[in-house]
Design a protein around this motif. Sequence first.
Motif, PDB file in Angstrom:
ATOM      1  N   SER A 159     -10.139  11.772   7.763  1.00  0.00           N
ATOM      2  CA  SER A 159      -9.361  10.625   7.291  1.00  0.00           C
ATOM      3  C   SER A 159      -8.042  11.134   6.706  1.00  0.00           C
ATOM      4  O   SER A 159      -7.950  12.269   6.269  1.00  0.00           O
ATOM      5  N   ASP A 206       0.844  -1.190   0.000  1.00  0.00           N
ATOM      6  CA  ASP A 206       0.000   0.000   0.000  1.00  0.00           C
ATOM      7  C   ASP A 206       0.881   1.242   0.000  1.00  0.00           C
ATOM      8  O   ASP A 206       1.618   1.495   0.943  1.00  0.00           O
ATOM      9  N   SER A 243      -5.519  15.073  10.053  1.00  0.00           N
ATOM     10  CA  SER A 243      -5.710  13.679   9.636  1.00  0.00           C
ATOM     11  C   SER A 243      -6.222  12.798  10.777  1.00  0.00           C
ATOM     12  O   SER A 243      -6.756  11.728  10.523  1.00  0.00           O
ATOM     13  N   THR A 287      -0.002   4.387   0.119  1.00  0.00           N
ATOM     14  CA  THR A 287      -0.444   5.510   0.938  1.00  0.00           C
ATOM     15  C   THR A 287       0.211   5.498   2.313  1.00  0.00           C
ATOM     16  O   THR A 287       0.381   6.541   2.914  1.00  0.00           O
ATOM     17  N   ASN A 288       0.607   4.331   2.827  1.00  0.00           N
ATOM     18  CA  ASN A 288       1.247   4.277   4.133  1.00  0.00           C
ATOM     19  C   ASN A 288       2.708   4.704   4.071  1.00  0.00           C
ATOM     20  O   ASN A 288       3.303   4.990   5.096  1.00  0.00           O
ATOM     21  N   ARG A 339       3.920   7.363   2.472  1.00  0.00           N
ATOM     22  CA  ARG A 339       4.039   8.737   2.012  1.00  0.00           C
ATOM     23  C   ARG A 339       5.111   9.476   2.773  1.00  0.00           C
ATOM     24  O   ARG A 339       5.277   9.294   3.963  1.00  0.00           O
ATOM     25  N   ASN A 353      -5.385  10.309   1.211  1.00  0.00           N
ATOM     26  CA  ASN A 353      -5.109   9.132   0.384  1.00  0.00           C
ATOM     27  C   ASN A 353      -5.087   9.456  -1.100  1.00  0.00           C
ATOM     28  O   ASN A 353      -4.975   8.556  -1.923  1.00  0.00           O
TER      29      ASN A 353
END
Length: 174
Positions: free
Chosen positions: A102, A85, A98, A87-88, A90, A105
């Motif tokens: 959320s 993933d 955040s 997005t983790n 970044r 993403n």
Amino acid sequence: DQIAPVIQAFENRTNLSRHHFTALIRERALSIDVAEKTLHRLILRYYYFGSTKIALVALPRGPKRTKRGREESGEKDHANGEIPDKTNNRRGRKNILSDELSPNNFVVTPDDVDDMLRCYKQLLRKGPTNKTIAHETYLSTFFQKSHPDTYRQYINKQISEPVTYRQFCYYING
């Protein structure tokens, strides 16, 4: 074994002077064909860890690192056919909002970068502008047209800012 004669010579305090210390290490390094720096580090390690032979045992290696300094755990997942993933992973600081909203993403595509440049150039043609105004204009016009659902969520404060000012500046300057 390699440093034993030097350690015995250092029991005589006169050999601990700057000139004798390095000369003895250099002579021993030449006689056993080892780099002087390596022998010097071994001797310092020997004294630092309490003058015991255990101090000279090879230290265990840590996790293998990549060129960017990260562990290679992501490649193992990729080798198994799993896609990690993104997005983790970044870069940069996490947005303050955040935790309430959320996390961001949204992944910027090349088309989005083209829109950012087009928006900035349009504003420059009209007259003097700055990147803050260009960022706000980009979000309210170009981004709204290309990503209406994400923009609606951003306006309703359901998600954090999809393209931050820092990201905008990064892509404009790049």
